[in-house]
Design a protein around this motif. Sequence first.
Motif, PDB file in Angstrom:
ATOM      1  N   ALA A 208       0.835  -1.209   0.000  1.00 55.53           N
ATOM      2  CA  ALA A 208       0.000   0.000   0.000  1.00 55.53           C
ATOM      3  C   ALA A 208       0.867   1.256   0.000  1.00 55.53           C
ATOM      4  O   ALA A 208       0.587   2.214  -0.731  1.00 55.53           O
ATOM      5  CB  ALA A 208      -0.927  -0.023   1.213  1.00 55.53           C
ATOM      6  N   TYR A 274      -4.003  -3.058   6.721  1.00 53.91           N
ATOM      7  CA  TYR A 274      -2.584  -3.395   6.524  1.00 53.91           C
ATOM      8  C   TYR A 274      -1.794  -3.413   7.831  1.00 53.91           C
ATOM      9  O   TYR A 274      -0.615  -3.724   7.842  1.00 53.91           O
ATOM     10  CB  TYR A 274      -1.948  -2.442   5.504  1.00 53.91           C
ATOM     11  N   VAL A 285      -3.996  -7.502  -0.113  1.00 54.20           N
ATOM     12  CA  VAL A 285      -3.150  -6.956  -1.181  1.00 54.20           C
ATOM     13  C   VAL A 285      -3.889  -7.027  -2.508  1.00 54.20           C
ATOM     14  O   VAL A 285      -4.163  -8.101  -3.046  1.00 54.20           O
ATOM     15  CB  VAL A 285      -1.799  -7.704  -1.236  1.00 54.20           C
ATOM     16  N   SER A 287      -4.623  -4.200  -6.128  1.00 53.97           N
ATOM     17  CA  SER A 287      -4.182  -2.957  -6.757  1.00 53.97           C
ATOM     18  C   SER A 287      -5.325  -2.321  -7.521  1.00 53.97           C
ATOM     19  O   SER A 287      -5.954  -3.002  -8.326  1.00 53.97           O
ATOM     20  CB  SER A 287      -3.035  -3.244  -7.725  1.00 53.97           C
ATOM     21  N   PRO A 289      -4.391  -0.304  -3.893  1.00 53.65           N
ATOM     22  CA  PRO A 289      -4.567  -0.822  -2.534  1.00 53.65           C
ATOM     23  C   PRO A 289      -5.777  -0.209  -1.850  1.00 53.65           C
ATOM     24  O   PRO A 289      -6.350   0.772  -2.324  1.00 53.65           O
ATOM     25  CB  PRO A 289      -3.280  -0.386  -1.835  1.00 53.65           C
TER      26      PRO A 289
END
Length: 470
Positions: A208, A274, A285, A287, A289
């Motif tokens: 992140a 996280y 995890v 994308s 994040p």
Amino acid sequence: MYVLVKGGTVVTAADTYAADILIQGPTISRIEKDLNYPADQVIDASGKLVFPGGVDVHVHNDEVFGGTHSADDFYSGTVAAACGGTTTVVDFAYQSKGGSLAAALGEWQAKGEGKAAIDYGLHMIIVDVSDEILAEIPAMVEEGVTSFKMFMAYKNDLMVSDGDLFRVLQKCRQAGAVVSVHAENGDLLDVLVKGHLSRGETAPKYHAASRPPAVEAEATGRAITIARLADAPLYIVHLSCAEALSEVCHARAAGQPVFAETCPQYLCLDSRVYDAPGFEAAKFVCSPPIRDKRHQEALWSGLRSGNLQTVGSDHSSFNFQGQKELGREDFSKIPNGIPGAETRLYLLYTYGVLSGRISLNRFVDIACTAPAKLFGLFPKKGTIAVGSDADMVIWDPKKEFTIAQRDLHNNMDYTPFEGMRVRGAPSTVLSKGEVIFRNGSFCGRVGTGEFLKRGRSSESLNTAPPASTP
Ligand code: URP
Ligand code: ZN
Ligand code: ZN
């Protein structure tokens, strides 16, 4: 075969009203108040909402990504989606480097054929642009693949150049197709990721840290500029942050046909995930994040104002054990993506409708109708209307439960939404007039899901409706 759905409250993107629905074979044939008909099957929907089956235009099943194979294939992935009230998915076929689009389409149709439990379409991911590939685009559109995705991230792998994105946008405009982009600046990410690793920062939380909102906003703005130059519509997938949304808002306010999707993980989770101990944070995890909490209200506001049109799940199933674990020593090796096809409607209903952030009709629009319209499936899918496919959810607004992986139907060993309390769930789901989910269990048939030849994206793609800024 006739099925009568009786006593429910019908909810569409536009209206909420009491009516009974008569289904003849795979389609809706009548919608009337106090409808009596000697049907073969009567479904009591009293006290329930009846809305169109969800349309999730962002799922990944049976794919190799980040060096590993997704846990879900077209069977388990579509069964899971169905049990959560989604009756149509649009998955992604990947062109292989040097390979043709026709070959990719054949390969992905074979993955779904005889396996999918609900109807499915395919977007085509282009990773390797050439004159030959561009020339294939009109033929793909004829085959019902009317949307193409390109990555601005994943350098040295899936990422394409700005020039290639421009060329595909131009070709798609001519062919009546839409381009969607994964908007993160892959060059910057490459440097940022290497920087963290060189300092020994290998834990999942640095995934992140290495992908700040500016990296997404820059790519979003650049994609919008390139689409404007190409005079082509653009769809941004999995938009996660206020800064990227602001790029979309500005473009739309200027009349540019830019559309964007967000996902439940960006609306309902925040970056504190996280901080989970040990390697647990790898479960989150993906994308882009999951962002700081401040972004959530901006995204809800975007959904309310119409600057964000859809919510897709971005269902990407990589188990914690054996798959996420590939990145124990290096966060950049954690396969990106989290599962969510089954939980999408629960979360949107609870965190959106019940918390007063969106109306019930807006919920149906962003989860069912707008995705069907934007991706050439409407009015066959995405609404309750005479002549539409009888894909529908009988939704129990009173059912309360806690999301737990043990109750989900995918092939995963975790859900990122474990422990979240939700209210509202399907009691019955129908696909093309057949009950496929009832009493908490899938009761459909393997392989009844068909490949959908999608139409060219509806007119809404070519004109950006006026939208207020959030
Ligand atoms: O982390 C994500 N989103 N994985 C799925 C692939 C993609 O980029 O959409
Ligand atoms: Zn992506
Ligand atoms: Zn995705």
